[in-house]
Write a protein that holds these residues in place. Structure first.
Motif, PDB file in Angstrom:
ATOM      1  N   TYR A 177       0.839  -1.213   0.000  1.00 26.17           N
ATOM      2  CA  TYR A 177       0.000   0.000   0.000  1.00 26.17           C
ATOM      3  C   TYR A 177       0.869   1.256   0.000  1.00 26.17           C
ATOM      4  CZ  TYR A 177      -3.409   3.445   1.730  1.00 26.17           C
ATOM      5  OH  TYR A 177      -4.200   4.556   1.885  1.00 26.17           O
ATOM      6  N   PHE A 178       1.881   1.290   0.868  1.00 26.89           N
ATOM      7  CA  PHE A 178       2.756   2.470   0.944  1.00 26.89           C
ATOM      8  C   PHE A 178       3.617   2.613  -0.307  1.00 26.89           C
ATOM      9  CE2 PHE A 178       2.324   1.951   5.717  1.00 26.89           C
ATOM     10  CZ  PHE A 178       1.529   3.082   5.861  1.00 26.89           C
ATOM     11  N   GLU A 179       4.020   1.479  -0.854  1.00 26.30           N
ATOM     12  CA  GLU A 179       4.823   1.520  -2.081  1.00 26.30           C
ATOM     13  C   GLU A 179       4.051   2.207  -3.204  1.00 26.30           C
ATOM     14  OE1 GLU A 179       6.582  -1.650  -5.339  1.00 26.30           O
ATOM     15  OE2 GLU A 179       6.354  -2.292  -3.254  1.00 26.30           O
ATOM     16  N   LYS A 180       2.756   1.915  -3.311  1.00 30.56           N
ATOM     17  CA  LYS A 180       1.938   2.551  -4.347  1.00 30.56           C
ATOM     18  C   LYS A 180       1.834   4.053  -4.138  1.00 30.56           C
ATOM     19  CE  LYS A 180      -1.056  -1.375  -5.459  1.00 30.56           C
ATOM     20  NZ  LYS A 180      -2.450  -1.896  -5.458  1.00 30.56           N
ATOM     21  N   GLN A 181       1.995   4.496  -2.904  1.00 28.58           N
ATOM     22  CA  GLN A 181       1.928   5.932  -2.617  1.00 28.58           C
ATOM     23  C   GLN A 181       3.297   6.607  -2.685  1.00 28.58           C
ATOM     24  OE1 GLN A 181      -0.122   6.257   1.178  1.00 28.58           O
ATOM     25  NE2 GLN A 181      -2.090   6.358   0.132  1.00 28.58           N
ATOM     26  N   GLY A 182       4.308   5.837  -3.044  1.00 26.75           N
ATOM     27  CA  GLY A 182       5.637   6.417  -3.229  1.00 26.75           C
ATOM     28  C   GLY A 182       6.523   6.387  -1.996  1.00 26.75           C
ATOM     29  N   TYR A 183       6.143   5.640  -0.965  1.00 26.80           N
ATOM     30  CA  TYR A 183       6.958   5.568   0.248  1.00 26.80           C
ATOM     31  C   TYR A 183       7.838   4.314   0.224  1.00 26.80           C
ATOM     32  CZ  TYR A 183       3.690   9.017   2.202  1.00 26.80           C
ATOM     33  OH  TYR A 183       2.937  10.128   2.431  1.00 26.80           O
ATOM     34  N   SER A 184       9.034   4.426   0.796  1.00 27.18           N
ATOM     35  CA  SER A 184       9.906   3.272   0.998  1.00 27.18           C
ATOM     36  C   SER A 184       9.664   2.707   2.394  1.00 27.18           C
ATOM     37  CB  SER A 184      11.376   3.661   0.841  1.00 27.18           C
ATOM     38  OG  SER A 184      11.699   4.719   1.741  1.00 27.18           O
ATOM     39  N   THR A 185       9.823   1.383   2.544  1.00 24.54           N
ATOM     40  CA  THR A 185       9.532   0.742   3.831  1.00 24.54           C
ATOM     41  C   THR A 185      10.613  -0.273   4.184  1.00 24.54           C
ATOM     42  OG1 THR A 185       8.190  -0.955   2.748  1.00 24.54           O
ATOM     43  CG2 THR A 185       7.032   0.998   3.588  1.00 24.54           C
ATOM     44  N   VAL A 186      10.723  -0.535   5.481  1.00 25.51           N
ATOM     45  CA  VAL A 186      11.569  -1.601   5.995  1.00 25.51           C
ATOM     46  C   VAL A 186      10.752  -2.385   7.015  1.00 25.51           C
ATOM     47  CG1 VAL A 186      12.563  -0.126   7.797  1.00 25.51           C
ATOM     48  CG2 VAL A 186      13.754  -2.219   7.103  1.00 25.51           C
ATOM     49  N   ILE A 208      14.885   5.661   4.793  1.00 26.33           N
ATOM     50  CA  ILE A 208      13.646   4.901   4.572  1.00 26.33           C
ATOM     51  C   ILE A 208      12.499   5.670   5.225  1.00 26.33           C
ATOM     52  CG2 ILE A 208      12.444   2.717   4.933  1.00 26.33           C
ATOM     53  CD1 ILE A 208      14.822   2.513   3.054  1.00 26.33           C
ATOM     54  N   ASP A 209      11.365   5.700   4.563  1.00 22.51           N
ATOM     55  CA  ASP A 209      10.235   6.513   5.050  1.00 22.51           C
ATOM     56  C   ASP A 209       9.486   5.877   6.219  1.00 22.51           C
ATOM     57  OD1 ASP A 209      10.543   8.582   3.088  1.00 22.51           O
ATOM     58  OD2 ASP A 209       9.634   7.225   1.607  1.00 22.51           O
ATOM     59  N   ILE A 210       9.272   4.555   6.150  1.00 22.11           N
ATOM     60  CA  ILE A 210       8.351   3.921   7.110  1.00 22.11           C
ATOM     61  C   ILE A 210       8.940   2.610   7.618  1.00 22.11           C
ATOM     62  CG2 ILE A 210       6.034   2.951   7.435  1.00 22.11           C
ATOM     63  CD1 ILE A 210       5.096   4.820   5.154  1.00 22.11           C
ATOM     64  N   VAL A 211       8.841   2.403   8.950  1.00 22.33           N
ATOM     65  CA  VAL A 211       9.234   1.156   9.589  1.00 22.33           C
ATOM     66  C   VAL A 211       7.964   0.411   9.998  1.00 22.33           C
ATOM     67  CG1 VAL A 211      10.465   0.069  11.513  1.00 22.33           C
ATOM     68  CG2 VAL A 211      11.354   2.186  10.487  1.00 22.33           C
ATOM     69  N   LEU A 212       7.854  -0.859   9.570  1.00 23.43           N
ATOM     70  CA  LEU A 212       6.697  -1.691   9.900  1.00 23.43           C
ATOM     71  C   LEU A 212       7.168  -2.786  10.850  1.00 23.43           C
ATOM     72  CD1 LEU A 212       5.188  -2.021   6.299  1.00 23.43           C
ATOM     73  CD2 LEU A 212       4.581  -0.369   8.070  1.00 23.43           C
ATOM     74  N   GLY A 213       6.813  -2.657  12.135  1.00 16.60           N
ATOM     75  CA  GLY A 213       7.306  -3.570  13.144  1.00 16.60           C
ATOM     76  C   GLY A 213       6.285  -4.589  13.592  1.00 16.60           C
ATOM     77  N   ASP A 214       6.613  -5.887  13.414  1.00 14.14           N
ATOM     78  CA  ASP A 214       5.754  -6.972  13.880  1.00 14.14           C
ATOM     79  C   ASP A 214       6.040  -7.241  15.359  1.00 14.14           C
ATOM     80  OD1 ASP A 214       3.929  -8.975  13.884  1.00 14.14           O
ATOM     81  OD2 ASP A 214       5.026 -10.325  12.537  1.00 14.14           O
ATOM     82  N   THR A 215       5.076  -7.825  16.063  1.00 10.92           N
ATOM     83  CA  THR A 215       5.254  -8.212  17.463  1.00 10.92           C
ATOM     84  C   THR A 215       4.708  -9.622  17.652  1.00 10.92           C
ATOM     85  OG1 THR A 215       3.121  -7.290  18.169  1.00 10.92           O
ATOM     86  CG2 THR A 215       5.047  -5.829  18.273  1.00 10.92           C
TER      87      THR A 215
END
Length: 462
Positions: free
Chosen positions: A287-296, A347-354
């Motif tokens: 979803y974020f990739e489609k909006q032009g954001y990079s993620t880790v 990197i624009d956004i960090v997606l952290g699992d728990t």
């Protein structure tokens, strides 16, 4: 999606509409009956047969003439007692002759009245009265009782093309003139009870169900139907407002929040095992990739065997960087390393699992609190299944108490016919639902729109 609840809401709308319409028809029929009863004496008052004096039958006249010819003693006495200037009795005229004579007299009287101009009449004493003319003129007859109020008559005069008489006309007139209240408290008693049971059976939390019912009462009781509306429209509007008020609690613009936040933006995902939390992280990366954001991606689920492999498969499929530690490591440290990596690599956004924490496990909930203190995430998102219903609502409440969630994501929404969690979570936690998972693919996620959700439930968005 949510088809079961949709049917129950539609049933409530139909029940209220049928109740109100039946009541309106009964009231209209009663008003019509009253009007007809009121008009009956007026009909009798102007009945020509009733107003004419009883006339002697022709046979009686003939008998009377016969008696006169016989010269009975009674007739002779009557003749002797008559005044001197009275003309001798003559044979009575037949009925046609009398009618002709009467018509001639009336014609002469009418001609005399016409011949005398209104301004030329001679003065007479104030106490002079007109000679009686026998029967009252037609235009002096007592008018019939009115069948409708002045307001109703005015309404009828504006209805072009409608029949000028008949019960339909009277019903429309009565309804317009009285401004009839179409929904009263007793009209809602049974339908609201049925709706409450339907909401609870659809896994809507009890407090939320009560709030919905109270809003409906406030908006419907005493409401009058406008000429351009139906009762069904009134109920739909009340349902729309009641549902929207509980579903939209705490709502904010997610995309705007991400755009305005300092980078990197850190999102932490919480919830129990098996609800699709890791898959949801992968979906949001797309979803974020489609909006032009990079993620880790950062795997803070260090307790579950195979957790690293699961999230790594998603990262490789999406071409994303994954930060992970060995099993048993400190979850807060893993996510912190993810933030450090994002800062170093722009990197624009960090997606952290728990870890999949049960809300009844104090140790795991304490670990979640530690992540919140150490990392200071921008948003903490609670993930659960829409099909979990009231269990999902209770878990959302518990997780929010432990680590103040900022919003919720419901997976498997496409398989949920009840919609109880979708309706209840925002109201119970005060935090909005942000996304719905609607399939297994990475693109099968949609932003939650309260307005669209309500339209779905009310059948306005097919």
């Amino acid at each position: 999606m949510f088809d079961g609840l949709k049917k129950k809401l539609n049933r409530f709308r139909n029940d209220v509409e049928e109740t109100a319409e039946e009541k309106a028809e009964a009231a209209a029929d009663e008003a019509e009956a009253d009007a007809e009863a009121e008009s009956a004496p007026a009909d009798a008052a102007v009945d020509p047969e009733a107003s004419e004096p009883a006339a002697a039958a022709p046979d009686a006249d003939t008998d009377a003439v016969g008696d006169a010819d016989a010269g009975s003693e009674a007739d002779a006495v009557d003749a002797a007692d008559a005044p001197a200037d009275a003309e001798p009795a003559t044979e009575p005229e037949s009925a046609p002759e009398r009618d002709a004579a009467t018509a001639e007299v009336e014609a002469e009287a009418a001609a005399a009245a016409t011949a005398t101009p209104a301004g030329d009449s001679t003065d007479t004493d104030a106490d002079t009265v007109d000679e009686p003319t026998g029967e009252p003129a037609a235009d002096e007859a007592e008018p019939r009782a009115s069948l409708a109020s002045d307001a109703a008559k005015a309404a009828l005069s504006e209805e072009d093309g409608d029949d000028s008489s008949g019960p339909g006309r009277l019903r429309r007139a009565a309804a317009f003139a009285t401004g009839k209240v179409v929904i009263e408290e007793e009209d809602l008693e049974d339908p609201l009870w049925e709706l409450e049971m339907a909401l609870l059976q659809s896994d809507v939390e009890m407090q939320v169900a009560e709030e919905i019912l109270e809003t409906i009462r406030e908006k419907l009781i005493g409401e009058t139907r406008k000429q351009v509306q139906s009762t069904g429209q009134l109920v739909s509007e009340a349902l729309h407002d009641a549902l929207y008020e509980v579903i939209s609690v705490g709502q904010f613009d997610f995309d705007q929040r991400i755009a305005e936040a300092d980078k990197p933006v850190t999102l932490i995902f919480t919830g129990i095992n098996g609800v699709g939390k890791t898959t949801t992280i992968a979906k949001l990366a797309r979803y974020f990739e489609k909006q032009g954001y990079s993620t880790v991606l950062a795997n803070g689920d260090t307790y579950r065997a195979g957790a690293n492999e699961q999230i790594r498969e998603h990262a490789e499929a999406l071409g994303k960087k994954l930060i992970a530690h060995e099993q048993g490591g400190d979850p807060a440290a893993v996510i912190y390393d993810g933030v450090e990596y994002a800062e170093a690599h722009d990197i624009d956004i960090v997606l952290g699992d728990t870890a999949g924490r049960l809300h009844t496990s104090n140790d795991l909930m304490a670990q979640l609190e530690k992540i919140d203190r150490v990392v200071g995430p921008d948003l903490t998102l609670f993930v659960d299944e829409a099909v979990a219903g009231q269990d999902a609502v209770e878990r959302a409440r518990q997780f929010n108490d432990a680590a103040a969630i900022d919003g919720a994501i419901l997976t498997k929404a496409d398989a949920d016919s009840n919609g109880g969690a979708a309706i209840s979570i925002a109201y119970v936690t005060g935090k909005p639902i942000l996304f719905l998972g609607v399939g297994q693919g990475y693109d099968h996620i949609e932003k939650f729109d309260p307005e669209r959700m309500v339209d779905r439930l009310l059948g306005e968005d097919e």
